[in-house]
Design an enzyme around this catalytic site. Structure first.
Site, PDB file in Angstrom:
ATOM      1  N   LYS A 186       0.840  -1.207   0.000  1.00  0.00           N
ATOM      2  CA  LYS A 186       0.000   0.000   0.000  1.00  0.00           C
ATOM      3  C   LYS A 186       0.872   1.253   0.000  1.00  0.00           C
ATOM      4  O   LYS A 186       2.080   1.173   0.271  1.00  0.00           O
ATOM      5  CB  LYS A 186      -0.918  -0.034   1.227  1.00  0.00           C
ATOM      6  CG  LYS A 186      -0.168  -0.063   2.551  1.00  0.00           C
ATOM      7  CD  LYS A 186      -1.097  -0.444   3.707  1.00  0.00           C
ATOM      8  CE  LYS A 186      -0.338  -0.413   5.029  1.00  0.00           C
ATOM      9  NZ  LYS A 186      -1.133  -0.995   6.132  1.00  0.00           N
TER      10      LYS A 186
ATOM     11  N   ARG B 166     -10.277  -0.552  14.959  1.00  0.00           N
ATOM     12  CA  ARG B 166     -10.101   0.277  13.768  1.00  0.00           C
ATOM     13  C   ARG B 166     -11.037  -0.305  12.713  1.00  0.00           C
ATOM     14  O   ARG B 166     -12.155   0.159  12.559  1.00  0.00           O
ATOM     15  CB  ARG B 166      -8.628   0.271  13.338  1.00  0.00           C
ATOM     16  CG  ARG B 166      -8.324   1.288  12.260  1.00  0.00           C
ATOM     17  CD  ARG B 166      -6.857   1.309  11.878  1.00  0.00           C
ATOM     18  NE  ARG B 166      -6.409   0.055  11.272  1.00  0.00           N
ATOM     19  CZ  ARG B 166      -5.203  -0.118  10.741  1.00  0.00           C
ATOM     20  NH1 ARG B 166      -4.309   0.865  10.751  1.00  0.00           N
ATOM     21  NH2 ARG B 166      -4.862  -1.268  10.195  1.00  0.00           N
TER      22      ARG B 166
ATOM     23  N   TYR C 262      15.524  30.005   8.866  1.00  0.00           N
ATOM     24  CA  TYR C 262      14.347  30.694   9.393  1.00  0.00           C
ATOM     25  C   TYR C 262      14.348  30.724  10.916  1.00  0.00           C
ATOM     26  O   TYR C 262      14.746  29.753  11.564  1.00  0.00           O
ATOM     27  CB  TYR C 262      13.067  29.992   8.918  1.00  0.00           C
ATOM     28  CG  TYR C 262      12.725  30.250   7.471  1.00  0.00           C
ATOM     29  CD1 TYR C 262      12.473  31.544   7.013  1.00  0.00           C
ATOM     30  CD2 TYR C 262      12.653  29.205   6.567  1.00  0.00           C
ATOM     31  CE1 TYR C 262      12.162  31.777   5.676  1.00  0.00           C
ATOM     32  CE2 TYR C 262      12.336  29.420   5.240  1.00  0.00           C
ATOM     33  CZ  TYR C 262      12.088  30.717   4.799  1.00  0.00           C
ATOM     34  OH  TYR C 262      11.774  30.941   3.492  1.00  0.00           O
TER      35      TYR C 262
ATOM     36  N   MET D   6      11.637  24.627   2.970  1.00  0.00           N
ATOM     37  CA  MET D   6      10.830  23.810   2.066  1.00  0.00           C
ATOM     38  C   MET D   6      11.705  23.049   1.069  1.00  0.00           C
ATOM     39  O   MET D   6      11.469  21.881   0.776  1.00  0.00           O
ATOM     40  CB  MET D   6       9.825  24.695   1.315  1.00  0.00           C
ATOM     41  CG  MET D   6       8.850  23.890   0.457  1.00  0.00           C
ATOM     42  SD  MET D   6       7.731  24.939  -0.474  1.00  0.00           S
ATOM     43  CE  MET D   6       6.725  25.626   0.826  1.00  0.00           C
TER      44      MET D   6
HETATM   45  C1  LIG Z   1      -0.289  -1.881   6.859  1.00  0.00           C
HETATM   46  C2  LIG Z   1      -0.806  -3.172   7.320  1.00  0.00           C
HETATM   47  C3  LIG Z   1       0.041  -4.290   7.412  1.00  0.00           C
HETATM   48  C4  LIG Z   1       1.538  -4.189   7.271  1.00  0.00           C
HETATM   49  O1  LIG Z   1       2.052  -3.694   8.479  1.00  0.00           O
HETATM   50  P1  LIG Z   1       3.611  -3.463   8.711  1.00  0.00           P
HETATM   51  O2  LIG Z   1       3.708  -3.032  10.116  1.00  0.00           O
HETATM   52  O3  LIG Z   1       4.022  -2.408   7.745  1.00  0.00           O
HETATM   53  O4  LIG Z   1       4.289  -4.765   8.434  1.00  0.00           O
HETATM   54  C5  LIG Z   1      -0.530  -5.533   7.708  1.00  0.00           C
HETATM   55  N1  LIG Z   1      -1.861  -5.637   7.940  1.00  0.00           N
HETATM   56  C6  LIG Z   1      -2.703  -4.583   7.906  1.00  0.00           C
HETATM   57  C7  LIG Z   1      -4.141  -4.771   8.197  1.00  0.00           C
HETATM   58  C8  LIG Z   1      -2.204  -3.311   7.613  1.00  0.00           C
HETATM   59  O5  LIG Z   1      -3.025  -2.255   7.592  1.00  0.00           O
END
Ligand SMILES: *Cc1c(COP(=O)(O)O)cnc(C)c1O
Length: 398
Positions: free
Chosen positions: A64, A162, A283, A335
């Site tokens: 992702k 979640r 800055y 930046m």
């Molecule tokens: C992002 C995610 C993972 C991977 O987690 P890492 O800590 O990056 O290995 C696995 N399962 C779910 C449901 C996630 O959202």
């Protein structure tokens, strides 16, 4: 076609995400402020190490967020060529990219189905990770009307609050396991505290998941993310889902990092200047020279995702490496620019046009994150989209 055989067409160099997997991306080297190198062989080696560790369980890959900033197309192609058969993404548009790269892969979409989104999942042959009862009802309706048997994960909430169906729904849902076409290809949950091995929530979640598996016998199960893998075999089940560890983030923060580093970032030195004693840099004049100081100005800043405001909060100064010497970042990061104290580097080794290493060559992603009061995940996912990118190809096999 292997990754190293793919050649980049000129129009594809602008944006890696819109292009086929390539060897370079982003602006050309002569016009860039920073050069980001992603070592695909290191990602492949990390995947192989995790796959060996969890045997006989299967090792999937979480790709992702543009493969944690490392380039979704390039990473998916490298992992598919290495033997990875199951990918997890967050959104359907990411699944579509993986599908193009890996026509036979199993692809799960972690964030589930948006309302009326089921047909698009079928079109991509992506499997939703179903995390609520309304989603499950919608998916079931779609599957029965269209005779779709493409599979889906059923995600139970074992304590993270979640995503995930509440566990009290499990007994009722488990009765569907008696149906031959129940449509559930994976039983899933997610650990909230896997990076803290002693946290009591780990034991509780593992225990609840074990009970769920007994209700859903015969369905492959997946619980562990990167850190979860290192909690021991009780979390491995049939499939593990590492993301972070593939990209070099330490899955065992209390111990030495077992993973190889993947990302290297170099920033171009725009100029070198002398700052007199009493002169300030940057800055808000947060840094003042206590003696005459040679300063290199580097063309990478928070606009490239580099540390931003957190650098001031952590109280520690980040560093860069020039000619093997660690040079502290001084003053606020702008930046598009940052400043380094290069007094310790011989003058001939730090010139306009040279590069300073900001990540890699001994600066681990977690170390950089700490300087910025961030976590490694944030550093990687905010890696600059405007850097010149180089993907180091997989090592030749055989
Ligand atoms: C992002 C995610 C993972 C991977 O987690 P890492 O800590 O990056 O290995 C696995 N399962 C779910 C449901 C996630 O959202």
């Amino acid at each position: 076609m292997t990754v190293q055989e793919r050649k980049l067409k000129p129009q594809e160099t602008e944006n890696s995400s819109a292009a086929a997997p390539g060897l370079t991306g982003g602006p050309p080297l002569t016009e860039t402020g920073g050069v980001l190198t992603i070592d695909l062989e290191a990602i492949a080696a990390n995947w192989r190490a995790l796959a060996d560790h969890v045997e006989p369980a299967e090792c999937a890959a979480v790709v992702k967020a543009d493969a944690y900033g490392c380039g979704l197309r390039e990473v998916a192609a490298a992992l598919a060529a290495t033997g990875c058969e199951t990918f997890f993404v967050a959104h359907l548009h990411e699944a579509r990219i993986v599908r193009e790269i890996a026509p036979d892969a199993t692809i799960y979409v972690l964030n589930g189905i948006p309302p009326d989104g089921a047909p698009q999942f079928a079109a991509v042959r992506a499997r939703p990770v179903i995390g609520s009862m309304p989603e499950l009802l919608e998916w079931d309706a779609f599957c029965s009307v269209n005779n779709w048997t493409g599979g889906a994960a059923l995600h139970f909430d074992t304590g993270m609050n979640r995503l995930g169906v509440p566990v009290d729904e499990a007994p009722a849902l488990s009765s569907r396991m008696k149906m031959p076409k129940h449509g559930i290809s994976l039983l899933m949950s997610h650990l909230a505290c896997a990076d803290a091995p002693d946290h009591p929530l780990n034991t509780r979640q593992v225990q609840i998941f074990r009970e769920l598996r007994m209700m859903f016998r015969g369905v492959p199960a997946s619980l562990a993310n990167s850190s979860g893998i290192f909690l021991g075999p009780a979390t491995h089940c049939e499939i593990v889902r590492p993301g972070a560890a593939l990209y070099g983030i330490n899955p065992t923060p209390a111990e030495a990092n077992p993973m190889r580093q993947v990302v290297n970032l170099k920033g171009r030195i725009v100029q070198v200047r002398q700052v007199p004693r009493g002169g300030s840099v940057g800055y808000s004049a947060t840094w003042t020279a206590t003696h005459e100081t040679r300063v290199a100005i580097v063309s990478v800043g928070y606009g490239d995702g580099h540390l931003r405001a957190g650098a001031a909060l952590s109280g520690e100064q980040p560093v860069a490496i020039i000619a093997g010497k660690r040079c502290p970042v001084i003053g606020r990061i702008s930046m598009d620019l940052l400043a380094l104290d290069v007094s310790g580097v011989p003058e001939k080794s730090v010139r306009r046009g040279d590069f300073a290493t900001l990540l890699g060559d001994g600066i681990e992603v977690d170390e950089l994150a700490r300087f910025g009061d961030l976590i490694g995940y944030e550093v990687l996912t905010s890696l600059g989209r405007r850097h010149h990118r180089v993907w180091k190809p997989l090592a030749k096999q055989g």
